[in-house]
Design a protein around this motif. Structure first.
Motif, PDB file in Angstrom:
ATOM      1  N   TYR A   1       0.847  -1.211   0.000  1.00 56.20           N
ATOM      2  CA  TYR A   1       0.000   0.000   0.000  1.00 56.20           C
ATOM      3  C   TYR A   1       0.872   1.247   0.000  1.00 56.20           C
ATOM      4  O   TYR A   1       1.927   1.271   0.632  1.00 56.20           O
ATOM      5  CB  TYR A   1      -0.870   0.059   1.259  1.00 56.20           C
ATOM      6  CG  TYR A   1      -1.861  -1.075   1.395  1.00 56.20           C
ATOM      7  CD1 TYR A   1      -3.146  -0.966   0.861  1.00 56.20           C
ATOM      8  CD2 TYR A   1      -1.520  -2.250   2.063  1.00 56.20           C
ATOM      9  CE1 TYR A   1      -4.060  -2.002   0.987  1.00 56.20           C
ATOM     10  CE2 TYR A   1      -2.433  -3.298   2.192  1.00 56.20           C
ATOM     11  CZ  TYR A   1      -3.698  -3.161   1.656  1.00 56.20           C
ATOM     12  OH  TYR A   1      -4.605  -4.188   1.785  1.00 56.20           O
ATOM     13  N   VAL A   2       0.388   2.291  -0.658  1.00 51.66           N
ATOM     14  CA  VAL A   2       1.085   3.577  -0.583  1.00 51.66           C
ATOM     15  C   VAL A   2       0.060   4.717  -0.551  1.00 51.66           C
ATOM     16  O   VAL A   2      -0.921   4.695  -1.299  1.00 51.66           O
ATOM     17  CB  VAL A   2       2.090   3.750  -1.751  1.00 51.66           C
ATOM     18  CG1 VAL A   2       1.401   3.740  -3.120  1.00 51.66           C
ATOM     19  CG2 VAL A   2       2.894   5.044  -1.589  1.00 51.66           C
TER      20      VAL A   2
ATOM     21  N   ALA B   1       1.630   2.949  -9.298  1.00 52.88           N
ATOM     22  CA  ALA B   1       1.431   2.036  -8.171  1.00 52.88           C
ATOM     23  C   ALA B   1       0.779   0.750  -8.673  1.00 52.88           C
ATOM     24  O   ALA B   1       1.247  -0.358  -8.376  1.00 52.88           O
ATOM     25  CB  ALA B   1       0.571   2.695  -7.096  1.00 52.88           C
ATOM     26  N   PHE B   2      -0.279   0.887  -9.481  1.00 55.16           N
ATOM     27  CA  PHE B   2      -0.952  -0.314 -10.005  1.00 55.16           C
ATOM     28  C   PHE B   2      -0.018  -1.154 -10.853  1.00 55.16           C
ATOM     29  O   PHE B   2      -0.061  -2.388 -10.799  1.00 55.16           O
ATOM     30  CB  PHE B   2      -2.198   0.083 -10.799  1.00 55.16           C
ATOM     31  CG  PHE B   2      -3.371   0.372  -9.914  1.00 55.16           C
ATOM     32  CD1 PHE B   2      -3.844  -0.597  -9.032  1.00 55.16           C
ATOM     33  CD2 PHE B   2      -4.005   1.599  -9.953  1.00 55.16           C
ATOM     34  CE1 PHE B   2      -4.920  -0.346  -8.205  1.00 55.16           C
ATOM     35  CE2 PHE B   2      -5.082   1.859  -9.128  1.00 55.16           C
ATOM     36  CZ  PHE B   2      -5.538   0.893  -8.258  1.00 55.16           C
ATOM     37  N   GLU B   3       0.817  -0.496 -11.644  1.00 50.45           N
ATOM     38  CA  GLU B   3       1.774  -1.229 -12.481  1.00 50.45           C
ATOM     39  C   GLU B   3       2.660  -2.142 -11.637  1.00 50.45           C
ATOM     40  O   GLU B   3       3.147  -3.155 -12.114  1.00 50.45           O
ATOM     41  CB  GLU B   3       2.668  -0.200 -13.176  1.00 50.45           C
ATOM     42  CG  GLU B   3       2.756  -0.347 -14.665  1.00 50.45           C
ATOM     43  CD  GLU B   3       3.621   0.762 -15.232  1.00 50.45           C
ATOM     44  OE1 GLU B   3       4.859   0.636 -15.175  1.00 50.45           O
ATOM     45  OE2 GLU B   3       3.049   1.777 -15.698  1.00 50.45           O
ATOM     46  N   HIS B   4       2.880  -1.734 -10.394  1.00 46.91           N
ATOM     47  CA  HIS B   4       3.776  -2.507  -9.519  1.00 46.91           C
ATOM     48  C   HIS B   4       3.013  -3.219  -8.405  1.00 46.91           C
ATOM     49  O   HIS B   4       3.594  -3.562  -7.371  1.00 46.91           O
ATOM     50  CB  HIS B   4       4.863  -1.588  -8.956  1.00 46.91           C
ATOM     51  CG  HIS B   4       5.793  -1.123 -10.023  1.00 46.91           C
ATOM     52  ND1 HIS B   4       6.867  -1.887 -10.445  1.00 46.91           N
ATOM     53  CD2 HIS B   4       5.766  -0.038 -10.823  1.00 46.91           C
ATOM     54  CE1 HIS B   4       7.485  -1.245 -11.434  1.00 46.91           C
ATOM     55  NE2 HIS B   4       6.831  -0.119 -11.694  1.00 46.91           N
ATOM     56  N   ASN B   5       1.737  -3.451  -8.648  1.00 46.37           N
ATOM     57  CA  ASN B   5       0.917  -4.208  -7.689  1.00 46.37           C
ATOM     58  C   ASN B   5       0.880  -3.609  -6.288  1.00 46.37           C
ATOM     59  O   ASN B   5       0.841  -4.334  -5.299  1.00 46.37           O
ATOM     60  CB  ASN B   5       1.393  -5.661  -7.600  1.00 46.37           C
ATOM     61  CG  ASN B   5       1.058  -6.377  -8.870  1.00 46.37           C
ATOM     62  OD1 ASN B   5      -0.064  -6.271  -9.353  1.00 46.37           O
ATOM     63  ND2 ASN B   5       2.037  -7.067  -9.435  1.00 46.37           N
TER      64      ASN B   5
ATOM     65  N   LYS C   1      -0.450  10.215 -12.107  1.00 46.08           N
ATOM     66  CA  LYS C   1       0.740   9.477 -12.567  1.00 46.08           C
ATOM     67  C   LYS C   1       1.181   8.450 -11.528  1.00 46.08           C
ATOM     68  O   LYS C   1       1.551   7.326 -11.851  1.00 46.08           O
ATOM     69  CB  LYS C   1       1.911  10.447 -12.794  1.00 46.08           C
ATOM     70  CG  LYS C   1       1.815  11.258 -14.063  1.00 46.08           C
ATOM     71  CD  LYS C   1       3.096  12.060 -14.206  1.00 46.08           C
ATOM     72  CE  LYS C   1       3.037  12.934 -15.452  1.00 46.08           C
ATOM     73  NZ  LYS C   1       4.251  13.725 -15.632  1.00 46.08           N
ATOM     74  N   LYS C   2       1.158   8.862 -10.268  1.00 47.02           N
ATOM     75  CA  LYS C   2       1.586   7.959  -9.193  1.00 47.02           C
ATOM     76  C   LYS C   2       0.603   6.797  -9.034  1.00 47.02           C
ATOM     77  O   LYS C   2       0.998   5.669  -8.771  1.00 47.02           O
ATOM     78  CB  LYS C   2       1.706   8.734  -7.876  1.00 47.02           C
ATOM     79  CG  LYS C   2       2.862   9.720  -7.875  1.00 47.02           C
ATOM     80  CD  LYS C   2       3.006  10.396  -6.517  1.00 47.02           C
ATOM     81  CE  LYS C   2       4.242  11.286  -6.495  1.00 47.02           C
ATOM     82  NZ  LYS C   2       4.565  11.782  -5.156  1.00 47.02           N
ATOM     83  N   THR C   3      -0.689   7.094  -9.190  1.00 47.09           N
ATOM     84  CA  THR C   3      -1.714   6.054  -9.065  1.00 47.09           C
ATOM     85  C   THR C   3      -1.496   4.983 -10.138  1.00 47.09           C
ATOM     86  O   THR C   3      -1.496   3.778  -9.849  1.00 47.09           O
ATOM     87  CB  THR C   3      -3.122   6.687  -9.214  1.00 47.09           C
ATOM     88  OG1 THR C   3      -3.279   7.648  -8.170  1.00 47.09           O
ATOM     89  CG2 THR C   3      -4.221   5.665  -9.136  1.00 47.09           C
TER      90      THR C   3
END
Ligand code: PGA
Length: 250
Positions: free
Chosen positions: A90-91, A116-120, A111-113
């Protein structure tokens, strides 16, 4: 299916690595539960020690911020690849303090969202109005805009796993908690906005938290609202009382 509650702590810039380990030893037995996901977002420097200390427990360690590039010349930042490698799930993205002091914009939140999903890693996306905006009567419009920009390019499958934290800026660290009705009104508006952007299934699945001076006494009423799926807790997550917030329904 009922949504599973989340009780997340945001330690902000508090506790050294050794204080972290000491406090987690004390906290672990106090937050044991099968009924909610327990997350603690600790300072970056303490993530590894906190992961080790909470191994085998029900505490999930999260980060408080993350950059949207994977590596490179970004002195001082921490990347999604680093968090993923460390096992962070989680972040927090777009906390109002990051928006206020570190120039994080809605576009950066988006962009961060996506990263984050790209890296699970599940983003806990923070939105919230200032006191001026509330007094101007533009709260819902403003929050809808923050949500719409944050979710640009995010798929429905991803959105179902996302977490949104509604944190009115005037209620953060002020001891001035939003009324249950105010919190529910905005959390419902966020869910309706997700339904418009995606569909009812996605809106039913996404978890929406309230944050801003949550305490042991305010948590039970807030978390019982139909559209509030738990809380993002700052000050009260630094003390053993956090365990009582996790067990808010006991
Ligand atoms: P607070 O902080 O509970 O201390 O108001 C909440 C937050 O900023 O996440």
């Amino acid at each position: 299916m009922a949504r599973r509650k989340i009780v997340a702590g945001n330690w902000k810039m508090n506790k050294t690595p050794s204080e972290t380990v000491q406090f987690l030893k004390e906290l672990k037995p106090l937050v044991e539960t099968d009924e909610a996901d327990v997350i603690l977002c600790v300072p970056s420097i303490s993530i590894m020690a906190a992961m080790k200390e909470t191994e085998g427990s029900n505490i999930n360690i999260g980060a408080q911020c993350m950059y949207f590039e994977e590596k490179g010349a970004y002195t001082g930042e921490i990347s999604p690849v680093m968090l993923e490698d460390a096992g962070v799930k989680y972040v927090i993205i777009g906390h109002s303090e990051r928006r206020q002091y570190f120039a994080v914009t809605d576009e950066i939140v988006n962009k961060k969202t996506l990263k984050a999903f790209e890296h699970n890693i599940v983003p806990i996306i923070c939105v919230g109005e200032s006191l001026t905006q509330r007094e101007q009567g533009i709260t819902i419009e403003y929050i809808r805009q923050q949500v719409k920009i944050a979710f640009l390019g995010v798929s429905a499958e991803q959105a179902k796993r996302a977490v949104i934290a509604y944190e009115p800026i005037w209620a953060i660290g002020t001891g001035k908690v939003a009324t249950t009705a105010q919190a529910e009104e905005v959390c419902k508006a966020i869910r309706d906005c997700i339904a418009e952007l995606y569909d009812c299934d996605t809106a039913e699945a996404i978890r929406i938290l309230y944050g801003g001076s949550v305490t042991v006494s305010s948590a039970p009423e807030l978390f019982a609202e139909p559209d509030i799926d738990g809380g993002l807790v700052g000050g009260a997550s630094l003390v053993p009382d956090f365990g009582k917030i996790v067990h808010y329904n006991k």
